[in-house]
Write an enzyme that holds these catalytic residues in place. Structure first.
Site, mmCIF file in Angstrom:
data_model
loop_
_atom_site.group_PDB
_atom_site.id
_atom_site.type_symbol
_atom_site.label_atom_id
_atom_site.label_comp_id
_atom_site.label_asym_id
_atom_site.label_seq_id
_atom_site.Cartn_x
_atom_site.Cartn_y
_atom_site.Cartn_z
ATOM 1 N N CYS A 1 -1.386 -1.465 10.715
ATOM 2 C CA CYS A 1 -2.072 -2.547 9.982
ATOM 3 C C CYS A 1 -2.239 -3.807 10.808
ATOM 4 C CB CYS A 1 -1.277 -2.912 8.729
ATOM 5 S SG CYS A 1 -1.053 -1.533 7.631
ATOM 6 N N HIS B 1 1.241 -9.614 5.427
ATOM 7 C CA HIS B 1 0.641 -8.285 5.286
ATOM 8 C C HIS B 1 1.091 -7.736 3.934
ATOM 9 C CE1 HIS B 1 -0.473 -4.193 5.586
ATOM 10 N NE2 HIS B 1 0.778 -3.767 5.643
ATOM 11 N N LYS C 1 8.753 -10.353 -1.684
ATOM 12 C CA LYS C 1 10.017 -9.945 -1.046
ATOM 13 C C LYS C 1 10.130 -10.599 0.331
ATOM 14 C CE LYS C 1 10.479 -5.085 -2.601
ATOM 15 N NZ LYS C 1 11.776 -4.850 -3.171
ATOM 16 N N GLU D 1 -7.041 2.040 11.326
ATOM 17 C CA GLU D 1 -6.199 3.212 11.566
ATOM 18 C C GLU D 1 -6.766 4.405 10.800
ATOM 19 O OE1 GLU D 1 -2.270 3.194 9.629
ATOM 20 O OE2 GLU D 1 -2.628 1.075 9.224
HETATM 21 P P1 HMG Z 1 9.287 3.895 -5.278
HETATM 22 O O1 HMG Z 1 9.970 5.182 -5.095
HETATM 23 O O2 HMG Z 1 8.285 3.772 -6.349
HETATM 24 O O3 HMG Z 1 10.377 2.714 -5.365
HETATM 25 O O4 HMG Z 1 8.587 3.511 -3.906
HETATM 26 P P2 HMG Z 1 11.371 2.254 -6.508
HETATM 27 O O5 HMG Z 1 11.720 3.353 -7.429
HETATM 28 O O6 HMG Z 1 12.455 1.544 -5.760
HETATM 29 O O7 HMG Z 1 10.532 1.187 -7.371
HETATM 30 C C1 HMG Z 1 9.870 0.110 -6.794
HETATM 31 C C2 HMG Z 1 10.280 -1.171 -7.547
HETATM 32 O O8 HMG Z 1 9.888 -1.030 -8.925
HETATM 33 C C3 HMG Z 1 11.791 -1.455 -7.551
HETATM 34 O O9 HMG Z 1 11.960 -2.846 -7.447
HETATM 35 C C4 HMG Z 1 12.214 -0.996 -8.949
HETATM 36 O O10 HMG Z 1 13.373 -1.662 -9.425
HETATM 37 C C5 HMG Z 1 10.990 -1.399 -9.761
HETATM 38 P P3 HMG Z 1 12.765 -3.499 -6.213
HETATM 39 O O11 HMG Z 1 14.056 -2.776 -6.092
HETATM 40 O O12 HMG Z 1 11.896 -3.231 -4.994
HETATM 41 O O13 HMG Z 1 12.855 -4.933 -6.543
HETATM 42 N N1 HMG Z 1 10.864 -0.696 -11.034
HETATM 43 C C6 HMG Z 1 10.433 -1.274 -12.165
HETATM 44 N N2 HMG Z 1 10.053 -2.540 -12.434
HETATM 45 C C7 HMG Z 1 9.671 -2.804 -13.715
HETATM 46 N N3 HMG Z 1 9.644 -1.879 -14.705
HETATM 47 C C8 HMG Z 1 9.998 -0.608 -14.458
HETATM 48 C C9 HMG Z 1 10.424 -0.259 -13.158
HETATM 49 N N4 HMG Z 1 10.845 0.893 -12.571
HETATM 50 C C10 HMG Z 1 11.106 0.607 -11.279
HETATM 51 N N5 HMG Z 1 9.954 0.298 -15.445
HETATM 52 C C11 HMG Z 1 7.437 2.271 -2.248
HETATM 53 C C12 HMG Z 1 8.039 2.230 -3.639
HETATM 54 C C13 HMG Z 1 6.806 0.928 -1.953
HETATM 55 C C14 HMG Z 1 8.525 2.566 -1.219
HETATM 56 C C15 HMG Z 1 6.361 3.404 -2.238
HETATM 57 O O14 HMG Z 1 5.286 3.043 -3.054
HETATM 58 C C16 HMG Z 1 5.835 3.709 -0.841
HETATM 59 O O15 HMG Z 1 6.397 4.540 -0.130
HETATM 60 N N6 HMG Z 1 4.681 3.042 -0.430
HETATM 61 C C17 HMG Z 1 4.086 3.256 0.884
HETATM 62 C C18 HMG Z 1 4.869 2.598 2.011
HETATM 63 C C19 HMG Z 1 4.828 1.102 1.947
HETATM 64 O O16 HMG Z 1 3.989 0.501 1.299
HETATM 65 N N7 HMG Z 1 5.739 0.445 2.714
HETATM 66 C C20 HMG Z 1 5.784 -0.999 2.789
HETATM 67 C C21 HMG Z 1 6.318 -1.534 4.110
HETATM 68 S S1 HMG Z 1 5.580 -0.738 5.522
HETATM 69 C C22 HMG Z 1 4.020 -1.503 5.698
HETATM 70 O O17 HMG Z 1 3.757 -2.487 5.094
HETATM 71 C C23 HMG Z 1 3.045 -0.835 6.622
HETATM 72 C C24 HMG Z 1 1.923 -0.085 5.938
HETATM 73 O O18 HMG Z 1 0.989 -0.992 5.388
HETATM 74 C C25 HMG Z 1 1.241 0.865 6.933
HETATM 75 C C26 HMG Z 1 0.734 0.310 8.254
HETATM 76 O O19 HMG Z 1 1.278 -0.582 8.877
HETATM 77 O O20 HMG Z 1 -0.228 0.910 8.744
HETATM 78 C C27 HMG Z 1 2.430 0.785 4.797
#
Ligand code: HMG
Length: 409
Positions: A111, A233, A242, A79
Site C-alpha cells: 500500500c 493508511h 488504533k 499492487e
Molecule cells: P477479525 O477476526 O474480524 O478480528 O479480523 P476480531 O474478531 O478481533 O474483531 C475485530 C474487532 O471487532 C475487535 O476489536 C473486536 O473486539 C470487535 P479490537 O480488539 O480490535 O478493538 N468486535 C466487535 N465490536 C462491536 N460489536 C461486536 C463485535 N465483535 C467483535 N459484536 C482483521 C479483523 C482486521 C484482522 C481482519 O479483517 C483482516 O485480516 N483484515 C485484513 C488485514 C488487515 O486489514 N490488516 C491491517 C494491518 S496491515 C495493512 O494495513 C496493510 C494492508 O493494507 C495491505 C498492504 O499493505 O498492501 C492490509
C-alpha cells in the site's frame, strides 16, 4: 520553492455492498463491522473496471484545469497490476492522450508505493520546477469469500498532480522511514487473493508507525503537538484510530475525546464507505479530510503515515495551502459516493467470481455502469479499453450517461 499537490481526485466503482447484508449472510453481528472495524459499505468493481479504468477516471478529474503538456512523468502505484512487464502508467497515458515525450513507470511496495511515488515526484519537480508529475494510485483489495479479511475489501483510485505550483498542499520533503522483512500480508504471482495474518499485520503496522515516527523526529525534530490533523493508511477505518491512540501513547500525549475526534475522525469517512483501496487508501483519507467543509484547514499542518505490508512505512508532513478549497472537486466526489448502486449478495459474489479468460480467447466484457473509461474486452492476451460518453459536467467519472445496466449482461 514550494512543492506539493496541485490537484487531486478520486474514483470509486459505481457498485457497492452494504455490509449489513454481508454481516447477515456470514452470520456476524453488523456491530462487529460497523464498530469493531469501522466499516459500513464496500466498493465493488464491476467486471469492466480494473485498476487502469479506475486510475484513468481519477486522473481525468485530477487533470482538469492543469497544463497537460507540463506532465513529463506518470507514475502508476498499485499492487493489483494487470501485467508483470508493462507499466499501468502507459495505459493511463494513452487513455488520457498525454504528450508522448513522457516518462511512464509502475511502482510497487504494497500500500506504500503511492507515497514513494509522491516522494519521487517531489524530487523530480525540485530538479525540474517546470515539470509536473501525475501520480495514479489504484487497487482492488481482495481477500477470500467468508474470510476475516472479506469485510475490509474495497476498490478505488486517487490521482494527484505534483508540481512546484501546488494549490492544495505543500508537502515537506523529509520523511521517517522503516523497512523490515516480515510476512504479514502478501500475494504470490499465481494468486488473485491476498494471503494475510490479520492480527499480526496490525502489530507490524503499529511497530512500523513507532519506528517511522522515531526516525522522523530524528530527521526533523518535529513534535506531536505541531500537527493539527493526522491521516493514516486505512486498511479499515478503525485502524486509523488504533494507530493514532498508539502514537499518542508513545508520546505521552493525553488527548481529550474532542481532540481525538478533531485530529483523526475527518479522514476516516470515505474509507468507511469504500473499504481498503491499498495504495489509494491514505490519499482517500486525505480527500475525506480536505472535503470536510465544517473545517477550515488553511495553514493547518497534517501528519501522514503510509504503511505497506511486507513491510515498509513512511511518516511525513504537509501544510494545507490558503485557497485550497477552490482547487477541490468535493461535489463530484460526493456524487460518486451518493449515486452508487447497491448489489445483492448474489450479485456481489458473481462480481467477485468473474474472471477474464487466461487462454487468449476473444472476450467482450459485459457492460455495466462505469466512469469515463471501461475495460471493453480481451483478445490475444491483450486488454482493450474504451471511452464511455459521460453526462456534461461529469468528467472525472462521477456519473455515467447509461441507464443502470442489466446485471452482468
Ligand atoms: P477479525 O477476526 O474480524 O478480528 O479480523 P476480531 O474478531 O478481533 O474483531 C475485530 C474487532 O471487532 C475487535 O476489536 C473486536 O473486539 C470487535 P479490537 O480488539 O480490535 O478493538 N468486535 C466487535 N465490536 C462491536 N460489536 C461486536 C463485535 N465483535 C467483535 N459484536 C482483521 C479483523 C482486521 C484482522 C481482519 O479483517 C483482516 O485480516 N483484515 C485484513 C488485514 C488487515 O486489514 N490488516 C491491517 C494491518 S496491515 C495493512 O494495513 C496493510 C494492508 O493494507 C495491505 C498492504 O499493505 O498492501 C492490509
Amino acid at each position: 520553492m514550494k512543492l506539493g499537490i496541485e490537484s487531486i481526485h478520486m474514483h470509486i466503482p459505481t457498485y457497492a455492498l452494504d455490509l449489513r447484508d454481508l454481516a447477515a449472510e456470514r452470520g456476524v453481528e453488523f456491530a462487529k463491522y460497523q464498530r469493531g472495524i469501522g466499516q459500513e459499505v464496500m466498493a465493488v468493481p464491476a467486471p469492466d473496471e480494473d485498476v487502469i479504468t479506475m486510475g484513468a477516471n481519477a486522473a481525468l478529474g485530477a487533470l482538469e484545469g492543469v497544463d497537460r503538456d507540463a506532465i513529463r512523468t506518470v507514475v502508476f502505484a498499485t499492487e493489483s497490476g494487470i501485467d508483470q512487464s508493462k507499466a499501468g502508467a502507459i495505459y493511463v497515458h494513452q487513455l488520457l492522450g498525454l504528450h508522448s515525450n513522457c516518462r511512464t513507470v509502475e511502482m510497487k511496495q504494497a500500500c506504500c508505493s503511492s507515497t514513494s511515488a509522491l516522494h519521487f515526484a517531489l524530487s523530480t519537480v525540485a530538479l525540474h520546477p517546470k515539470q509536473k508529475v501525475l501520480i495514479v494510485a489504484a487497487d482492488v483489495a481482495r481477500y477470500g469469500l467468508g474470510t476475516a479479511g472479506e469485510p475490509t475489501q474495497g476498490a478505488g483510485a486517487v490521482a494527484m498532480v505534483v508540481s512546484a505550483t501546488p494549490r492544495i498542499m505543500q508537502v515537506e520533503p523529509d520523511a521517517g522511514y522503516y523497512t523490515e522483512d516480515v510476512m504479514d500480508f502478501w500475494r504470490p504471482n499465481y494468486r488473485d487473493e491476498a494471503l494475510v495474518d490479520g492480527k499480526y499485520s496490525i502489530k507490524v503496522y503499529l511497530h512500523a508507525l513507532e519506528e517511522c515516527w522515531k526516525n522522523y523526529q530524528q530527521e526533523t525534530g518535529a513534535s506531536f503537538e505541531q500537527f493539527d490533523h493526522f491521516c493514516y493508511h486505512l486498511p479499515f477505518s478503525r485502524m486509523g484510530l488504533k494507530a493514532h491512540l498508539h502514537l499518542a501513547r508513545e508520546e505521552n500525549a493525553s488527548l481529550s475525546s474532542r481532540e481525538l475526534q478533531q485530529q483523526i475522525e475527518p479522514s476516516l469517512g470515505y474509507n468507511r464507505l469504500t473499504g481498503n483501496t491499498y495504495t489509494a487508501s491514505l490519499y482517500l483519507g486525505v480527500l475525506s479530510l480536505l472535503d470536510d467543509d465544517s473545517l477550515e484547514l488553511e495553514n493547518n499542518r497534517i501528519g501522514f503515515f503510509s504503511y505497506g505490508s511486507g513491510c515498509m512505512g513512511a511518516f511525513f508532513g504537509g501544510t494545507v495551502l490558503p485557497g485550497y478549497r477552490e482547487a477541490l472537486k468535493t461535489d463530484s466526489r460526493r456524487r460518486l459516493l451518493a449515486e452508487r448502486q447497491f448489489l445483492t449478495m448474489d450479485e456481489y459474489e458473481a462480481f467477485y467470481q468473474f474472471a477474464l479468460p487466461k487462454d487468449g480467447s476473444e472476450f467482450v466484457t459485459p457492460r455495466h455502469q462505469t466512469g469515463a473509461f471501461r475495460l471493453s474486452g480481451m483478445k490475444d492476451h491483450q486488454r482493450s479499453y474504451e471511452k464511455v460518453p459521460v453526462a456534461a459536467g461529469n468528467a472525472g467519472g462521477s456519473t455515467c450517461a447509461y441507464a443502470a445496466a442489466p446485471f452482468m449482461g
